[in-house]
Scaffold this active site. Sequence first.
Site, PDB file in Angstrom:
ATOM      1  N   HIS A   1       0.825  -1.207   0.000  1.00 21.82           N
ATOM      2  CA  HIS A   1       0.000   0.000   0.000  1.00 21.82           C
ATOM      3  C   HIS A   1       0.861   1.260   0.000  1.00 21.82           C
ATOM      4  CE1 HIS A   1      -3.275   2.534   2.163  1.00 21.82           C
ATOM      5  NE2 HIS A   1      -3.567   2.453   0.881  1.00 21.82           N
ATOM      6  N   ARG A   2       0.639   2.118  -0.974  1.00 22.10           N
ATOM      7  CA  ARG A   2       1.419   3.365  -1.135  1.00 22.10           C
ATOM      8  C   ARG A   2       2.914   3.031  -1.145  1.00 22.10           C
ATOM      9  NH1 ARG A   2      -2.128   7.030   3.230  1.00 22.10           N
ATOM     10  NH2 ARG A   2      -4.127   6.118   2.631  1.00 22.10           N
TER      11      ARG A   2
ATOM     12  N   GLU B   1       0.570  -0.580  -4.777  1.00 23.26           N
ATOM     13  CA  GLU B   1      -0.456   0.427  -5.045  1.00 23.26           C
ATOM     14  C   GLU B   1       0.148   1.774  -4.712  1.00 23.26           C
ATOM     15  OE1 GLU B   1      -4.027   2.938  -3.531  1.00 23.26           O
ATOM     16  OE2 GLU B   1      -2.077   2.522  -2.659  1.00 23.26           O
TER      17      GLU B   1
ATOM     18  N   ASP C   1      -0.885   6.300  -5.318  1.00 23.12           N
ATOM     19  CA  ASP C   1      -1.949   7.239  -5.691  1.00 23.12           C
ATOM     20  C   ASP C   1      -1.380   8.319  -6.615  1.00 23.12           C
ATOM     21  OD1 ASP C   1      -3.997   6.302  -3.578  1.00 23.12           O
ATOM     22  OD2 ASP C   1      -2.227   6.784  -2.373  1.00 23.12           O
TER      23      ASP C   1
ATOM     24  N   HIS D   1      -1.211  11.024  -2.072  1.00 20.86           N
ATOM     25  CA  HIS D   1      -2.549  10.593  -1.653  1.00 20.86           C
ATOM     26  C   HIS D   1      -3.505  11.757  -1.418  1.00 20.86           C
ATOM     27  CE1 HIS D   1      -5.627   9.420   1.315  1.00 20.86           C
ATOM     28  NE2 HIS D   1      -5.589   8.234   0.741  1.00 20.86           N
TER      29      HIS D   1
ATOM     30  N   GLU E   1      -3.810   4.141  -8.406  1.00 17.09           N
ATOM     31  CA  GLU E   1      -5.103   4.711  -7.997  1.00 17.09           C
ATOM     32  C   GLU E   1      -5.181   6.167  -8.415  1.00 17.09           C
ATOM     33  OE1 GLU E   1      -6.236   4.669  -3.804  1.00 17.09           O
ATOM     34  OE2 GLU E   1      -7.854   6.057  -4.301  1.00 17.09           O
TER      35      GLU E   1
ATOM     36  N   LYS F   1      -6.411   9.627  -8.008  1.00 13.00           N
ATOM     37  CA  LYS F   1      -6.872  10.309  -6.795  1.00 13.00           C
ATOM     38  C   LYS F   1      -7.040  11.787  -7.118  1.00 13.00           C
ATOM     39  CE  LYS F   1      -6.682   8.568  -2.607  1.00 13.00           C
ATOM     40  NZ  LYS F   1      -7.681   7.631  -2.093  1.00 13.00           N
TER      41      LYS F   1
ATOM     42  N   ASP G   1       0.021  -2.185   4.335  1.00 10.26           N
ATOM     43  CA  ASP G   1       1.139  -1.275   4.630  1.00 10.26           C
ATOM     44  C   ASP G   1       2.406  -2.062   4.966  1.00 10.26           C
ATOM     45  OD1 ASP G   1      -0.802   0.741   4.532  1.00 10.26           O
ATOM     46  OD2 ASP G   1      -1.061   0.790   6.711  1.00 10.26           O
TER      47      ASP G   1
END
Length: 250
Positions: free
Chosen positions: A15-16, A42, A44, A57, A117, A119, A238
């Site tokens: 994540h991120r 992933e 953003d 994000h 993603e 955003k 994460d």
Amino acid sequence: MSQSVLDHLPRVIGHRGACGHAPENTLASIRKAAELGTTFIEIDVTLTADNIAVIQHDSDVDRCTNGSGPILLKTLAEIKKLDAGSWFTPEFAGERIPTLKEATIAIRELSLGLNLEIKPTNGWQIPTAEQVGRELLDYWPADVPLLLSSFNIEALTAIGSLLPEVPRGYLSVAIPPDWEKRLKEAGCASLHCEKEYVTKEKVAAVRSAGYRFLVYTVNDVDSAQQFLDWGVDAVITDFPDRLLKGLRSS
Ligand code: G3P
Ligand code: MG
């Protein structure tokens, strides 16, 4: 590039980047994910005032840099002056907000796949999706796995017109009652939901309708294992190292 990305999706997605270990959405976080053995991440993407896709994000830079104010009102040159690492720990001082192009180069060098993603700042959904789409058409390497996602149907539709071959995921916190209609309308192949709202029954319904199911943000091994046992395709975390180490081999 095609739906085959979803056929080869790993069970664990960072994540991120690996934002439990490094400042989210930076090159350091992307590198950390790879170092921990993650093969898919992933991140953003949003836009600057001069229409450059950057990895961030929030719609402002307050939380994740030493600056303040909306990203959409700052040029890339202004954004590049900001320290995007010190807020996390001093070890990451001097880390910058990367452009999508810089992130793409790192992802390719590290042999990662990407869930990008979209955003957008609210009100800027279509310009964001269109600019991200144009940039991907310009420089995304055809051999690097790519899955697009967004909470915003307009953004998904707009980017789908530019990149019809790239699979798209519809993001939602709770699973909407009309999830199937939404997925169809936006041409999505997957549904990505927040873990608290995911039930075994919903996973079965979505999977048996022919869609993939991703769950975020799952940081403990037991929950991740349960979602995967229910038929979830991948969990976004994460701490990819925890899950890579603790999950049963399938
Ligand atoms: O794409 C999964 C997850 O990142 C969606 O929520 O707020 O962390 O971007 P958020
Ligand atoms: Mg995200």
